[in-house]
Design a protein around this motif. Sequence first.
Motif, PDB file in Angstrom:
ATOM      1  N   ILE A 268       0.242 -12.880 -21.508  1.00 45.22           N
ATOM      2  CA  ILE A 268       1.357 -13.035 -23.622  1.00 45.22           C
ATOM      3  C   ILE A 268       1.996 -12.289 -23.307  1.00 45.22           C
ATOM      4  O   ILE A 268       1.731 -10.953 -23.009  1.00 45.22           O
ATOM      5  CB  ILE A 268      -0.305 -13.593 -24.114  1.00 45.22           C
ATOM      6  CG1 ILE A 268       0.412 -14.110 -25.282  1.00 45.22           C
ATOM      7  CG2 ILE A 268      -1.021 -12.405 -24.246  1.00 45.22           C
ATOM      8  CD1 ILE A 268      -1.053 -14.904 -26.330  1.00 45.22           C
ATOM      9  N   SER A 269       2.626 -12.521 -24.369  1.00 42.98           N
ATOM     10  CA  SER A 269       4.161 -11.673 -24.852  1.00 42.98           C
ATOM     11  C   SER A 269       4.887 -11.678 -26.440  1.00 42.98           C
ATOM     12  O   SER A 269       4.224 -13.212 -26.817  1.00 42.98           O
ATOM     13  CB  SER A 269       5.500 -11.728 -24.043  1.00 42.98           C
ATOM     14  OG  SER A 269       6.273 -10.489 -24.506  1.00 42.98           O
ATOM     15  N   LEU A 270       4.546 -10.705 -27.436  1.00 44.08           N
ATOM     16  CA  LEU A 270       5.258 -10.693 -28.529  1.00 44.08           C
ATOM     17  C   LEU A 270       6.620 -10.134 -28.517  1.00 44.08           C
ATOM     18  O   LEU A 270       7.261  -9.922 -29.407  1.00 44.08           O
ATOM     19  CB  LEU A 270       4.104  -9.750 -29.007  1.00 44.08           C
ATOM     20  CG  LEU A 270       2.918  -9.798 -29.645  1.00 44.08           C
ATOM     21  CD1 LEU A 270       2.272  -8.825 -30.177  1.00 44.08           C
ATOM     22  CD2 LEU A 270       3.248 -10.909 -30.920  1.00 44.08           C
ATOM     23  N   GLY A 271       7.372 -10.534 -26.728  1.00 39.77           N
ATOM     24  CA  GLY A 271       8.679 -10.334 -27.134  1.00 39.77           C
ATOM     25  C   GLY A 271       9.501  -8.989 -26.090  1.00 39.77           C
ATOM     26  O   GLY A 271       8.538  -8.230 -26.200  1.00 39.77           O
ATOM     27  N   ASP A 272      10.876  -8.973 -25.929  1.00 41.91           N
ATOM     28  CA  ASP A 272      10.711  -7.667 -25.980  1.00 41.91           C
ATOM     29  C   ASP A 272      11.029  -6.464 -27.382  1.00 41.91           C
ATOM     30  O   ASP A 272      12.091  -7.527 -27.999  1.00 41.91           O
ATOM     31  CB  ASP A 272      12.466  -7.802 -24.902  1.00 41.91           C
ATOM     32  CG  ASP A 272      11.519  -7.970 -23.505  1.00 41.91           C
ATOM     33  OD1 ASP A 272      10.442  -7.521 -23.329  1.00 41.91           O
ATOM     34  OD2 ASP A 272      12.451  -8.900 -22.835  1.00 41.91           O
TER      35      ASP A 272
ATOM     36  N   ILE B 143       3.518 -15.624 -43.168  1.00 40.48           N
ATOM     37  CA  ILE B 143       4.165 -14.544 -41.751  1.00 40.48           C
ATOM     38  C   ILE B 143       4.838 -14.982 -40.441  1.00 40.48           C
ATOM     39  O   ILE B 143       3.280 -16.102 -40.878  1.00 40.48           O
ATOM     40  CB  ILE B 143       3.588 -12.906 -41.925  1.00 40.48           C
ATOM     41  CG1 ILE B 143       3.604 -12.473 -43.138  1.00 40.48           C
ATOM     42  CG2 ILE B 143       4.041 -12.632 -40.695  1.00 40.48           C
ATOM     43  CD1 ILE B 143       2.796 -11.708 -42.968  1.00 40.48           C
ATOM     44  N   ASP B 144       5.534 -15.300 -39.920  1.00 38.34           N
ATOM     45  CA  ASP B 144       5.679 -16.258 -38.761  1.00 38.34           C
ATOM     46  C   ASP B 144       5.814 -14.877 -37.208  1.00 38.34           C
ATOM     47  O   ASP B 144       6.645 -14.181 -37.614  1.00 38.34           O
ATOM     48  CB  ASP B 144       6.855 -16.743 -38.737  1.00 38.34           C
ATOM     49  CG  ASP B 144       6.642 -18.248 -39.247  1.00 38.34           C
ATOM     50  OD1 ASP B 144       5.859 -18.415 -40.094  1.00 38.34           O
ATOM     51  OD2 ASP B 144       7.769 -18.986 -39.482  1.00 38.34           O
ATOM     52  N   VAL B 145       4.777 -15.040 -36.749  1.00 37.49           N
ATOM     53  CA  VAL B 145       5.154 -14.212 -35.185  1.00 37.49           C
ATOM     54  C   VAL B 145       5.755 -14.643 -34.186  1.00 37.49           C
ATOM     55  O   VAL B 145       4.369 -16.064 -33.940  1.00 37.49           O
ATOM     56  CB  VAL B 145       4.050 -13.564 -35.187  1.00 37.49           C
ATOM     57  CG1 VAL B 145       3.822 -12.193 -33.986  1.00 37.49           C
ATOM     58  CG2 VAL B 145       2.655 -13.024 -36.693  1.00 37.49           C
ATOM     59  N   PRO B 146       6.721 -14.847 -33.730  1.00 40.67           N
ATOM     60  CA  PRO B 146       6.737 -15.885 -32.482  1.00 40.67           C
ATOM     61  C   PRO B 146       6.016 -14.997 -31.351  1.00 40.67           C
ATOM     62  O   PRO B 146       5.646 -13.726 -31.146  1.00 40.67           O
ATOM     63  CB  PRO B 146       8.441 -15.161 -32.098  1.00 40.67           C
ATOM     64  CG  PRO B 146       8.424 -13.725 -32.522  1.00 40.67           C
ATOM     65  CD  PRO B 146       7.531 -13.968 -34.108  1.00 40.67           C
ATOM     66  N   MET B 147       5.401 -15.980 -30.542  1.00 39.13           N
ATOM     67  CA  MET B 147       4.740 -15.574 -29.372  1.00 39.13           C
ATOM     68  C   MET B 147       4.799 -16.702 -28.046  1.00 39.13           C
ATOM     69  O   MET B 147       5.509 -17.709 -28.341  1.00 39.13           O
ATOM     70  CB  MET B 147       3.530 -15.389 -29.138  1.00 39.13           C
ATOM     71  CG  MET B 147       2.398 -14.668 -30.214  1.00 39.13           C
ATOM     72  SD  MET B 147       0.573 -14.272 -30.651  1.00 39.13           S
ATOM     73  CE  MET B 147       0.386 -13.221 -32.253  1.00 39.13           C
ATOM     74  N   TRP B 148       4.723 -15.550 -26.929  1.00 38.66           N
ATOM     75  CA  TRP B 148       5.144 -16.719 -25.899  1.00 38.66           C
ATOM     76  C   TRP B 148       3.873 -16.110 -24.782  1.00 38.66           C
ATOM     77  O   TRP B 148       3.359 -15.436 -24.978  1.00 38.66           O
ATOM     78  CB  TRP B 148       6.178 -16.144 -25.198  1.00 38.66           C
ATOM     79  CG  TRP B 148       7.737 -16.094 -25.621  1.00 38.66           C
ATOM     80  CD1 TRP B 148       8.752 -17.437 -26.079  1.00 38.66           C
ATOM     81  CD2 TRP B 148       8.317 -15.170 -26.452  1.00 38.66           C
ATOM     82  NE1 TRP B 148       9.874 -16.526 -26.408  1.00 38.66           N
ATOM     83  CE2 TRP B 148       9.139 -16.135 -27.212  1.00 38.66           C
ATOM     84  CE3 TRP B 148       7.967 -14.064 -27.173  1.00 38.66           C
ATOM     85  CZ2 TRP B 148      10.289 -15.296 -28.148  1.00 38.66           C
ATOM     86  CZ3 TRP B 148       8.785 -13.259 -27.773  1.00 38.66           C
ATOM     87  CH2 TRP B 148       9.730 -14.509 -28.141  1.00 38.66           C
ATOM     88  N   ILE B 149       3.491 -17.452 -23.991  1.00 35.32           N
ATOM     89  CA  ILE B 149       2.523 -17.371 -22.959  1.00 35.32           C
ATOM     90  C   ILE B 149       2.667 -18.537 -22.143  1.00 35.32           C
ATOM     91  O   ILE B 149       3.600 -19.142 -21.752  1.00 35.32           O
ATOM     92  CB  ILE B 149       1.602 -17.869 -23.715  1.00 35.32           C
ATOM     93  CG1 ILE B 149      -0.255 -17.726 -23.057  1.00 35.32           C
ATOM     94  CG2 ILE B 149       1.867 -19.350 -23.739  1.00 35.32           C
ATOM     95  CD1 ILE B 149      -1.135 -18.008 -23.471  1.00 35.32           C
ATOM     96  N   ARG B 150       1.784 -17.530 -20.189  1.00 33.62           N
ATOM     97  CA  ARG B 150       2.721 -18.182 -18.789  1.00 33.62           C
ATOM     98  C   ARG B 150       1.355 -18.161 -18.438  1.00 33.62           C
ATOM     99  O   ARG B 150       0.944 -17.608 -18.741  1.00 33.62           O
ATOM    100  CB  ARG B 150       4.103 -17.389 -18.926  1.00 33.62           C
ATOM    101  CG  ARG B 150       3.596 -15.761 -18.134  1.00 33.62           C
ATOM    102  CD  ARG B 150       4.313 -14.998 -17.224  1.00 33.62           C
ATOM    103  NE  ARG B 150       4.929 -13.637 -16.869  1.00 33.62           N
ATOM    104  CZ  ARG B 150       5.249 -13.282 -16.662  1.00 33.62           C
ATOM    105  NH1 ARG B 150       6.484 -13.307 -16.634  1.00 33.62           N
ATOM    106  NH2 ARG B 150       5.042 -12.048 -15.857  1.00 33.62           N
TER     107      ARG B 150
END
Length: 352
Positions: free
Chosen positions: A60-64, A169-176
């Motif tokens: 998982i990542s919260l971005g760069d 509050i919107d928090v973008p997340m990515w999962i792979r």
Amino acid sequence: MKTNEKKNTSAKKKLIPAVAMLTTSAVMLSTATYAWFTLNREVEVKGLQMSATASNSLEISLGDLSTGEGAATITNPADGSATWSRVITVGEYYNSVGKLKPASSANGLNLFKIDDESNIYAGGTKVKDDATVVAVENKNTATLTPGKATDVEKLTQIEPENKDKGYFIDVPMWIRTSAKEESEVYCTVTITDGNSATDVAGDELMKAVRVAIIPKEDGDTAKVLSGSSSLTTGALDATVEAGESVNIFGLDSKTYDADSKVLAGAADTYEQASKSAPTIVKANGDADKAITAANTAVFTLPAADADSGKYGVEGFIVRVWLEGESQSCYDLTASQDWNINFNFSLDKRTGV
């Protein structure tokens, strides 16, 4: 003389019930213009912490995070980014958060508020029926500032300029995943009081917390997402990835209305805007001490491509708001904060 006294006494006896009926009518007329709901104007969250863990073949990542000259920014993580991990903490990517004020939603996508907060009264437990309801827009987000926090376990609270306060509050997340087949992803959400385990007011306000997981984009790379730190003017983006749906987590779903209603549309009046509340993934067993919302499938991850070395990636938004129609959202619970933790897995887990 006696006859006159009798007439006066008789007239008084007739007048008393008439006055009583008039008074009752006046009271009914005055109270009929108010609804027994709440959309609190005083409650403000003063802190929000988040972390996420991933199991199995998930990362998982919260971005760069860019911290060069000027303001720090968050961008979608590159394939080889070091930000992909099994454990992430919001404080590693954001250093401060604005205060959160109550809003209301039936689907987690569209949020609504009372246009003029003077129409909310009685400790935040009543709203005038004829109060105007308006849609929450991008500009109404609470400030979420990119940059590494001094203490990654606790974001700094932005004090209290009105421009930093907001309704969500919107928090973008990515999962792979590296799994070679399409996979259902399950999520368990834990919501705990950020002050102390014995803070009764905090425990109560936690029940008004709503956390929506909104699937946005999938594929073999992390697509660009807009979170609270990068939202521009305009309406909230209410789109969801085709074939997916929004899941809303919370500790209970009790609202003031007997039919469990929330605000579900902009309207001329508050009364017209009240609709049925959404189905939320409630705490396990709905027990008083339960602090973990039961796990549920939140989206489907595409399969990884072993030949090209590409992962299966999903980009999603975590949206947090205080449900203003919750019975736990009132003035005496003001100034609380919480920890919100996510656990993602490819297998459905049981228990708290």
